[in-house]
Design a protein around this motif. Structure first.
Motif, PDB file in Angstrom:
ATOM      1  N   PRO A  32       4.258  14.693   9.137  1.00 55.29           N
ATOM      2  CA  PRO A  32       4.750  15.346   7.911  1.00 55.29           C
ATOM      3  C   PRO A  32       6.250  15.147   7.760  1.00 55.29           C
ATOM      4  CG  PRO A  32       4.379  16.964   9.632  1.00 55.29           C
ATOM      5  CD  PRO A  32       3.858  15.663  10.165  1.00 55.29           C
ATOM      6  N   SER A  33       6.715  15.121   6.515  1.00 55.74           N
ATOM      7  CA  SER A  33       8.140  14.956   6.239  1.00 55.74           C
ATOM      8  C   SER A  33       8.699  16.259   5.690  1.00 55.74           C
ATOM      9  CB  SER A  33       8.365  13.825   5.223  1.00 55.74           C
ATOM     10  OG  SER A  33       7.907  12.592   5.739  1.00 55.74           O
ATOM     11  N   ASP A  34       9.804  16.708   6.235  1.00 51.15           N
ATOM     12  CA  ASP A  34      10.393  17.944   5.746  1.00 51.15           C
ATOM     13  C   ASP A  34      11.023  17.696   4.382  1.00 51.15           C
ATOM     14  OD1 ASP A  34      13.609  17.703   6.150  1.00 51.15           O
ATOM     15  OD2 ASP A  34      12.528  16.562   7.677  1.00 51.15           O
ATOM     16  N   VAL A 103       6.433  20.974  -9.324  1.00 51.11           N
ATOM     17  CA  VAL A 103       6.408  21.710  -8.059  1.00 51.11           C
ATOM     18  C   VAL A 103       7.562  21.260  -7.167  1.00 51.11           C
ATOM     19  CG1 VAL A 103       3.896  21.998  -8.158  1.00 51.11           C
ATOM     20  CG2 VAL A 103       4.872  20.025  -6.964  1.00 51.11           C
ATOM     21  N   PRO A 104       7.972  22.097  -6.213  1.00 53.67           N
ATOM     22  CA  PRO A 104       9.042  21.707  -5.288  1.00 53.67           C
ATOM     23  C   PRO A 104       8.524  20.806  -4.178  1.00 53.67           C
ATOM     24  CG  PRO A 104       8.303  23.921  -4.804  1.00 53.67           C
ATOM     25  CD  PRO A 104       7.569  23.505  -6.041  1.00 53.67           C
ATOM     26  N   LEU A 105       9.440  20.125  -3.514  1.00 48.36           N
ATOM     27  CA  LEU A 105       9.058  19.234  -2.421  1.00 48.36           C
ATOM     28  C   LEU A 105       8.428  19.993  -1.256  1.00 48.36           C
ATOM     29  CD1 LEU A 105      12.170  16.869  -2.346  1.00 48.36           C
ATOM     30  CD2 LEU A 105       9.835  16.220  -2.949  1.00 48.36           C
ATOM     31  N   SER A 106       8.793  21.239  -1.092  1.00 46.36           N
ATOM     32  CA  SER A 106       8.281  22.008   0.042  1.00 46.36           C
ATOM     33  C   SER A 106       6.782  22.230  -0.037  1.00 46.36           C
ATOM     34  CB  SER A 106       8.987  23.363   0.129  1.00 46.36           C
ATOM     35  OG  SER A 106       8.775  24.115  -1.061  1.00 46.36           O
ATOM     36  N   LYS A 107       6.181  22.006  -1.182  1.00 52.41           N
ATOM     37  CA  LYS A 107       4.737  22.197  -1.315  1.00 52.41           C
ATOM     38  C   LYS A 107       3.985  21.319  -0.333  1.00 52.41           C
ATOM     39  CE  LYS A 107       0.849  21.804  -4.514  1.00 52.41           C
ATOM     40  NZ  LYS A 107       0.408  21.567  -5.908  1.00 52.41           N
ATOM     41  N   TYR A 108       4.544  20.134  -0.039  1.00 55.01           N
ATOM     42  CA  TYR A 108       3.844  19.192   0.832  1.00 55.01           C
ATOM     43  C   TYR A 108       4.521  19.063   2.196  1.00 55.01           C
ATOM     44  CZ  TYR A 108       1.319  18.238  -3.415  1.00 55.01           C
ATOM     45  OH  TYR A 108       0.551  18.386  -4.552  1.00 55.01           O
ATOM     46  N   ARG A 109       5.155  20.153   2.602  1.00 54.04           N
ATOM     47  CA  ARG A 109       5.829  20.177   3.906  1.00 54.04           C
ATOM     48  C   ARG A 109       4.858  19.883   5.053  1.00 54.04           C
ATOM     49  NH1 ARG A 109      10.348  22.980   5.800  1.00 54.04           N
ATOM     50  NH2 ARG A 109      10.554  24.021   3.778  1.00 54.04           N
ATOM     51  N   THR A 110       3.627  20.359   4.958  1.00 53.58           N
ATOM     52  CA  THR A 110       2.674  20.253   6.071  1.00 53.58           C
ATOM     53  C   THR A 110       1.594  19.212   5.821  1.00 53.58           C
ATOM     54  OG1 THR A 110       1.355  22.056   5.129  1.00 53.58           O
ATOM     55  CG2 THR A 110       3.053  22.649   6.740  1.00 53.58           C
ATOM     56  N   TYR A 111       1.899  18.202   5.014  1.00 53.80           N
ATOM     57  CA  TYR A 111       0.914  17.160   4.716  1.00 53.80           C
ATOM     58  C   TYR A 111       1.456  15.785   5.106  1.00 53.80           C
ATOM     59  CZ  TYR A 111      -1.576  20.600   1.858  1.00 53.80           C
ATOM     60  OH  TYR A 111      -2.261  21.710   1.426  1.00 53.80           O
ATOM     61  N   ASN A 112       0.549  14.882   5.418  1.00 51.61           N
ATOM     62  CA  ASN A 112       0.933  13.485   5.552  1.00 51.61           C
ATOM     63  C   ASN A 112       1.239  12.949   4.162  1.00 51.61           C
ATOM     64  OD1 ASN A 112       0.478  13.309   8.360  1.00 51.61           O
ATOM     65  ND2 ASN A 112      -1.704  13.050   8.025  1.00 51.61           N
ATOM     66  N   THR A 113       2.351  12.235   4.051  1.00 58.64           N
ATOM     67  CA  THR A 113       2.756  11.699   2.757  1.00 58.64           C
ATOM     68  C   THR A 113       3.211  10.248   2.895  1.00 58.64           C
ATOM     69  OG1 THR A 113       5.028  12.505   3.040  1.00 58.64           O
ATOM     70  CG2 THR A 113       3.484  13.939   1.857  1.00 58.64           C
ATOM     71  N   PRO A 242      10.776   7.488   5.494  1.00 62.21           N
ATOM     72  CA  PRO A 242      12.038   8.214   5.718  1.00 62.21           C
ATOM     73  C   PRO A 242      12.631   8.002   7.099  1.00 62.21           C
ATOM     74  CG  PRO A 242      10.481   9.606   4.559  1.00 62.21           C
ATOM     75  CD  PRO A 242       9.723   8.380   4.964  1.00 62.21           C
ATOM     76  N   THR A 243      11.791   7.831   8.114  1.00 64.96           N
ATOM     77  CA  THR A 243      12.315   7.663   9.465  1.00 64.96           C
ATOM     78  C   THR A 243      13.061   6.345   9.637  1.00 64.96           C
ATOM     79  OG1 THR A 243      10.145   6.786  10.112  1.00 64.96           O
ATOM     80  CG2 THR A 243      10.594   9.107  10.601  1.00 64.96           C
ATOM     81  N   LEU A 244      12.817   5.383   8.755  1.00 65.12           N
ATOM     82  CA  LEU A 244      13.466   4.077   8.858  1.00 65.12           C
ATOM     83  C   LEU A 244      14.544   3.857   7.799  1.00 65.12           C
ATOM     84  CD1 LEU A 244      10.261   1.880   9.381  1.00 65.12           C
ATOM     85  CD2 LEU A 244      11.653   3.014  11.122  1.00 65.12           C
ATOM     86  N   ALA A 245      14.530   4.682   6.757  1.00 69.53           N
ATOM     87  CA  ALA A 245      15.417   4.442   5.617  1.00 69.53           C
ATOM     88  C   ALA A 245      16.888   4.521   5.983  1.00 69.53           C
ATOM     89  CB  ALA A 245      15.101   5.435   4.499  1.00 69.53           C
TER      90      ALA A 245
END
Length: 287
Positions: A32-34, A103-113, A242-245
């Motif tokens: 998941p991405s914060d 919707v805000p980005l936090s909606k998908y805090r706990t999902y794979n994206t 995001p981890t590589l950007a």
């Protein structure tokens, strides 16, 4: 999608939609991405694919043979800050039962994206895509379209693979009222940006080699039949992680050391966090 009087059929439709949106227990995302990382990485016009865990998500993932069951468009700071001080909405999406909402980005805090970014999009066209989605906000889902919703109660219908996508278009009225990606595809169709490759055999051009692939591309060329997977497979959308950007150094990773008894993920995370803060972590092997 339409708005109308609140009838018995509408109430029944809301009940069906609520059942389809019930979440499965035990869902555990892998990566998941914060929201802060997503905000730093996303650009206006990017598409955020989501691996949902709802009943309708299971059906869409099966029918499209994909990890991704939902798609939302990132609009950046286009929408105003809420008066109540809550998080700013930065995604526009279509929700079964609700219609087009922000919707805000936090909606998908706990999902794979996954982030899909159109390549070479001009600023003018980027604005047109965002403006199109903003203009659709408030468009409501037609609760009378119950027949379309009922097919999602059977997440794994026993049909051949080649017919599964067509099941998304089976029903009354607008064929993909529950498929969020169709509205996004319509936005990109408005600026003539491609999603699936052209059917051509010209050297150096994206092509569909098999007769089945060519038929499928022709079948879903209309925006109403696009699914979240199509943005992932498209050769015209870049996959941004995001981890590589912002640079990734595998040498900086802190690995567990079984010889010291440091085998728990929590110990590894604590060590990494403390090192980032310049602290000393007690060696678990030295009681």
């Amino acid at each position: 999608m339409s708005s109308g009087s609140d009838t018995l059929l509408d109430r029944l439709g809301r009940w069906v939609a609520g059942r389809l949106q019930s979440e499965s227990s035990g869902y555990q995302p892998y990566t998941p991405s914060d929201p802060e990382t997503l905000h730093r990485t996303l650009r206006s016009g990017d598409i955020l694919l989501v691996e949902g865990n709802q009943r309708v998500s299971a059906a869409i993932k099966y029918l499209t043979q994909s990890t991704w069951s939902h798609a939302a468009l990132y609009v950046g700071d286009e929408l105003p800050e809420p008066d109540d001080g809550s998080e700013r909405p930065r995604l526009i999406e279509v929700i079964l039962g609700d219609g087009c909402v922000a919707v805000p980005l936090s909606k998908y805090r706990t999902y794979n994206t996954r982030i899909c970014r159109p390549s070479g999009l001009t600023p003018d066209d980027r604005k047109k895509v965002v403006d199109f989605m903003v203009g659709k906000l408030g468009t409501r889902y037609d609760m009378k379209n119950i027949f379309d919703m009922l097919r999602y109660f059977l997440p794994t219908p026993p049909v051949p693979v080649r017919w599964r996508r067509r099941m998304l278009a089976f029903g009354s009225g607008d064929p993909t009222r529950a498929i969020c990606s169709s509205l996004i595809a319509q936005a990109y169709a408005g600026i003539r940006y491609p999603i699936l490759p052209e059917i051509t055999r010209a050297p150096g051009r994206a092509s569909a080699q098999s007769a089945y692939s060519r038929r499928e591309i022709m079948h879903i060329r209309h925006h109403s039949l696009y699914t979240p997977r199509d943005f992932d497979l498209s050769p015209f959308f870049e996959i941004v992680k995001p981890t590589l950007a912002y640079g990734f150094d595998y040498k900086s990773l802190v690995w567990a050391d079984p010889s010291r008894g440091d085998t728990e993920p929590a110990a590894q995370a604590a060590a990494a966090g403390a090192e980032n803060q310049g602290e000393t972590v007690p060696d678990p092997g030295k009681g």
